[in-house]
Design an enzyme around this catalytic site. Sequence first.
Site, PDB file in Angstrom:
ATOM      1  N   THR A 180       0.833  -1.196   0.000  1.00  0.00           N
ATOM      2  CA  THR A 180       0.000   0.000   0.000  1.00  0.00           C
ATOM      3  C   THR A 180       0.869   1.248   0.000  1.00  0.00           C
ATOM      4  OG1 THR A 180      -0.135   0.448   2.386  1.00  0.00           O
ATOM      5  CG2 THR A 180      -1.592  -1.264   1.508  1.00  0.00           C
ATOM      6  N   ASP A 181       0.283   2.354  -0.400  1.00  0.00           N
ATOM      7  CA  ASP A 181       0.941   3.637  -0.191  1.00  0.00           C
ATOM      8  C   ASP A 181       0.993   3.905   1.308  1.00  0.00           C
ATOM      9  OD1 ASP A 181       2.153   6.111  -0.752  1.00  0.00           O
ATOM     10  OD2 ASP A 181       0.889   6.413  -2.508  1.00  0.00           O
ATOM     11  N   TRP A 182       1.699   4.948   1.692  1.00  0.00           N
ATOM     12  CA  TRP A 182       2.054   5.143   3.091  1.00  0.00           C
ATOM     13  C   TRP A 182       0.891   5.722   3.906  1.00  0.00           C
ATOM     14  CZ3 TRP A 182       5.178   2.312   1.064  1.00  0.00           C
ATOM     15  CH2 TRP A 182       6.504   2.117   1.432  1.00  0.00           C
ATOM     16  N   LEU A 195      -2.165   4.271   5.582  1.00  0.00           N
ATOM     17  CA  LEU A 195      -3.592   4.003   5.390  1.00  0.00           C
ATOM     18  C   LEU A 195      -4.310   3.594   6.670  1.00  0.00           C
ATOM     19  CD1 LEU A 195      -2.667   3.994   2.400  1.00  0.00           C
ATOM     20  CD2 LEU A 195      -4.276   2.138   2.005  1.00  0.00           C
TER      21      LEU A 195
END
Length: 559
Positions: free
Chosen positions: A276-278, A280
């Site tokens: 995932t992107d940072w 969440l």
Amino acid sequence: MTLEEKAGLLFHSMVVPGPVQQAQPAFGLASTAHMVTGQHLSHFNLVGSIDDPAATARWQNEVQELARRTRLGIPVTFSTDPRNHFTDNAGVAAAAGGLSQWPEPLGLAALRSAELVERFADVARREYLALGLRVALHPQIDLATEPRWARIAGTFGEDADLTSELVRAYLRGFQTAQVGPGSVSTMTKHFPGGGPQRDGEDPHFPYGREQVYPGGRFDHHLAPFRAALDAGARQVMPYYGMPVGTEHEEVAFAFNHGVITGLLREELGFDGIVCTDWGLITDTQIMGQDMPARAWGVEHLDELSRVERVLAAGCDQFGGEARSELVVELVRTGRVSQERLDVSAARLLREKFLLGLFDDPFVDPEHARVTVGRADFRAQGEVAQREAVTLLTNDRGLLPLGRGLRVYTEGIDPAALDGRASVVGSPEEADVAVLRLEAPFEPRPGGFEAMFHAGSLAFAREELDRVLAVCRTVPTVVDVHLDRPSVLPEIAAAAGALLVTFGSSGPALLDVVFGAASPRGRLPFDLPSSMAAVEASRPDVPFDTADPLFRFGHGLSYD
């Protein structure tokens, strides 16, 4: 492996080089030692500038020694955001520091050369390897179809075919023909394409959470990702945004089973790592600014349920998080199975084995000292900086300038003129003016939010009038550093020559202005003629602004 050891693999946290026993309050993190030995984490995004490569290598070896002394001795995988360019935004990239410095990806795209991109990636790979950096949190292959979006500088521009060609070369340079101890694994982002943001706002922030497709071009944004997967992309990062008005559920991509499992895993056949992107899961602070977790569409869920939802979607890792206890609780309460953890743990361990980390995770500080920022690496980057300069207009052949002129400058260190001209204090005294401008944007509040250049692409009236006044006084060379497109019709009409750059130093620009180098760049996107045209365009459709001032591919040269 114990449950706790498996859970630790699933987190890709941040780390700052420094005393390993010292907490990292800037990111709300425990000490590196605690994350490695207590939480069983073994993936870290290295943040901060690397100015002393040998010291960074020694610190990395210290962390690897910590990891080796754990029960299973699982080596650490260090990653990094892009480091070889000009952008220094804590949310998207790091300063070049001691590494070689090249144009932004937009500048590489302006040169239209897959060979150059592969050469760049090979140089960056060798510098990363010397530092012990084994995962590149890039390339960013979103399509720049919404000109106002703040992340365009990290892309290859607006064209899907060009982006697809360049990402193949990028992966060849970083990963090599056979992934192994000499490779840097790439994390291609932001699936399924982060360009079509509503009003150009970025989903780092709640007001930018929606990706919209009024032109029905969702599949068009997948084209570069298909190319990347065909070229052997090892890892993929979904973006923060949530799709609106598509067949997919309106929740952020990393929570979205239809996008991650249905599209990426099943339809496109990807069996690599999805991270995932940072940020969440956990509310936090960045640069003193409160940052809610980017759980768009599922904000109502508690942290435990957000973790459960990401795993159910098909992701393997949580970027920017260090909450392994949440995974442990989900398994112990029966909400997530051990078998589900095993699937992701196997992918993550496989990557470490393929990269040779289990055989030898250590690096040689002396090799780092002599490799990072090597003279020939820097020279190649500097040549690319000059060639990527893009000449849009050159009225009556004003450029290149001759030597010995009286020059009025703005935005340029006079020392960079290197004796080619004399500097005067006003346009009225000058034979020619050289103005270096930053692309316009609307300032935002907050330490972190202020780093994202968003909003209008047009210069404020006061600034525009000031620039035009100089142009009326003396023949004027204007350079605009484009981190996204700008609206420039008045400047294009008034300037004697208009250049745009995508990451070129002052000396590099002046070498072009005075003819020591020739501009080779071609626009990697359209430049719109007005903000009205931008606002009327569809954010998912490429080349959709009416009557652009300059088209994709435009660029003049001296030859």
